[in-house]
Enzyme design. Structure first.
Site, PDB file in Angstrom:
ATOM      1  CE  LYS A  13      -5.117  -2.353 -12.691  1.00  0.00           C
ATOM      2  NZ  LYS A  13      -4.805  -0.983 -12.198  1.00  0.00           N
ATOM      3  NE  ARG A  88      -0.043  -3.906  -9.690  1.00  0.00           N
ATOM      4  CZ  ARG A  88      -1.237  -3.937  -9.117  1.00  0.00           C
ATOM      5  NH1 ARG A  88      -2.139  -4.797  -9.485  1.00  0.00           N
ATOM      6  NH2 ARG A  88      -1.536  -3.068  -8.187  1.00  0.00           N
ATOM      7  NE  ARG A 127      -9.733   2.197  -4.896  1.00  0.00           N
ATOM      8  CZ  ARG A 127      -8.852   1.572  -5.674  1.00  0.00           C
ATOM      9  NH1 ARG A 127      -9.233   1.054  -6.820  1.00  0.00           N
ATOM     10  NH2 ARG A 127      -7.596   1.475  -5.303  1.00  0.00           N
ATOM     11  NE  ARG A 160      -7.235  -0.796  -2.440  1.00  0.00           N
ATOM     12  CZ  ARG A 160      -6.831  -1.163  -3.657  1.00  0.00           C
ATOM     13  NH1 ARG A 160      -7.723  -1.536  -4.558  1.00  0.00           N
ATOM     14  NH2 ARG A 160      -5.563  -1.151  -3.980  1.00  0.00           N
ATOM     15  NE  ARG A 171      -2.028   1.450  -4.767  1.00  0.00           N
ATOM     16  CZ  ARG A 171      -3.306   1.818  -4.770  1.00  0.00           C
ATOM     17  NH1 ARG A 171      -3.733   2.770  -3.958  1.00  0.00           N
ATOM     18  NH2 ARG A 171      -4.153   1.241  -5.578  1.00  0.00           N
TER      19      ARG A 171
HETATM   20  P1  AMP Z   1      -4.725  -3.552  -6.656  1.00  0.00           P
HETATM   21  O1  AMP Z   1      -5.955  -3.947  -5.907  1.00  0.00           O
HETATM   22  O2  AMP Z   1      -4.603  -4.247  -7.987  1.00  0.00           O
HETATM   23  O3  AMP Z   1      -4.534  -2.061  -6.737  1.00  0.00           O
HETATM   24  O4  AMP Z   1      -3.488  -4.098  -5.786  1.00  0.00           O
HETATM   25  C1  AMP Z   1      -3.263  -3.652  -4.483  1.00  0.00           C
HETATM   26  C2  AMP Z   1      -1.884  -4.067  -4.013  1.00  0.00           C
HETATM   27  O5  AMP Z   1      -1.785  -5.502  -4.038  1.00  0.00           O
HETATM   28  C3  AMP Z   1      -0.729  -3.605  -4.880  1.00  0.00           C
HETATM   29  O6  AMP Z   1      -0.324  -2.271  -4.559  1.00  0.00           O
HETATM   30  C4  AMP Z   1       0.334  -4.635  -4.540  1.00  0.00           C
HETATM   31  O7  AMP Z   1       0.900  -4.396  -3.268  1.00  0.00           O
HETATM   32  C5  AMP Z   1      -0.476  -5.908  -4.429  1.00  0.00           C
HETATM   33  N1  AMP Z   1      -0.602  -6.618  -5.740  1.00  0.00           N
HETATM   34  C6  AMP Z   1      -1.728  -6.821  -6.473  1.00  0.00           C
HETATM   35  N2  AMP Z   1      -1.463  -7.519  -7.573  1.00  0.00           N
HETATM   36  C7  AMP Z   1      -0.127  -7.775  -7.550  1.00  0.00           C
HETATM   37  C8  AMP Z   1       0.777  -8.448  -8.411  1.00  0.00           C
HETATM   38  N3  AMP Z   1       0.360  -9.016  -9.555  1.00  0.00           N
HETATM   39  N4  AMP Z   1       2.076  -8.495  -8.054  1.00  0.00           N
HETATM   40  C9  AMP Z   1       2.530  -7.955  -6.912  1.00  0.00           C
HETATM   41  N5  AMP Z   1       1.737  -7.278  -6.059  1.00  0.00           N
HETATM   42  C10 AMP Z   1       0.420  -7.193  -6.358  1.00  0.00           C
END
Ligand code: AMP
Length: 213
Positions: A13, A88, A127, A160, A171
């Site tokens: 994404k 989400r 990554r 990360r 996750r």
């Molecule tokens: P991502 O970079 O999209 O993989 O997000 C990394 C982490 O950020 C996720 O595992 C969540 O802990 C948090 N996160 C990102 N977007 C959201 C969201 N819309 N709602 C809740 N937590 C989020």
């Protein structure tokens, strides 16, 4: 044009949204990126955010929805945006519908990046992310030209903390429980397009661009 990219962690994404945003000249809104920045702040909120993220669970809906609401009210979103990481769960999808309704606008396209589990694990565990511009690289699939340095801005690359093996598992579990119902939600509203996303990112990008035309 207002586009949502849906899919499990590791579906690509972030990588796709970044390139697509450049091509369409629209802002790329990544809630994960916004939260990573917040989590670096030396405040109680920053500490809390970091805690949720390191555990691989979602931050509370109210917090992220407020952050997102402010972001999509910025003037640079007037012609549209690419949403990556929000919504989400169903609660967030309904909150987003409410925000957009108030602004008398709507989502045009929801693209679901359908990715298999072995590909997800391979992508996440290799990554690398730029600490300055947020660009994504991969140890094998997309190695940087120079060791641990971003090709675009020269920033230092890092892994990360939530890309460690046990957090990846958590996750994925959270994704299946909380986020996968969104596929049906947008399908029922005739907004959803599925793309097989196991292939190389350039191939997936071409398919996305075809849809966004
Ligand atoms: P991502 O970079 O999209 O993989 O997000 C990394 C982490 O950020 C996720 O595992 C969540 O802990 C948090 N996160 C990102 N977007 C959201 C969201 N819309 N709602 C809740 N937590 C989020």
């Amino acid at each position: 044009m207002r586009i949502i990219l849906l899919g499990p962690p590791g579906a690509g994404k972030g990588t796709q949204a970044k390139t697509l945003a450049e091509k369409l000249n629209l802002p790329h809104i990544s809630t994960g990126e916004m939260l990573r920045q917040m989590s670096q702040e030396d405040t109680q909120l920053g500490e809390h955010t970091k805690d949720f993220m390191n555990k691989g669970v979602l931050v509370p809906d109210e917090l992220i929805t407020q952050v997102l609401s402010r972001r999509i009210s910025q003037p640079d979103t007037k012609n549209g945006f690419i949403l990556d990481g929000y919504p989400r769960n169903l609660n967030q999808a309904q909150a987003l519908d409410g925000m957009l309704k108030e602004k008398k606008i709507a989502i045009d396209l929801v693209i679901y990046l359908d990715t298999s589990e072995p590909v997800i694990i391979q992508r996440l565990s290799g990554r690398l992310v730029c600490s300055l511009c947020g660009a994504n690289f991969h140890i094998k699939n997309m190695p940087p030209k120079s060791n641990m340095t971003c090709d675009n801005c020269g920033g230092k690359l890092y892994q990360r903390s939530d890309d460690k093996d046990e957090t990846i598992r958590k996750r994925l579990e959270v994704y299946l429980r909380e986020s996968s119902p969104l596929i049906q939600y947008y399908d029922e509203r005739q907004k959803l397009y599925r793309i097989k996303a196991d292939e190389a990112s350039a191939i997936v990008l071409n398919k996305i661009i075809e849809l966004a035309k």
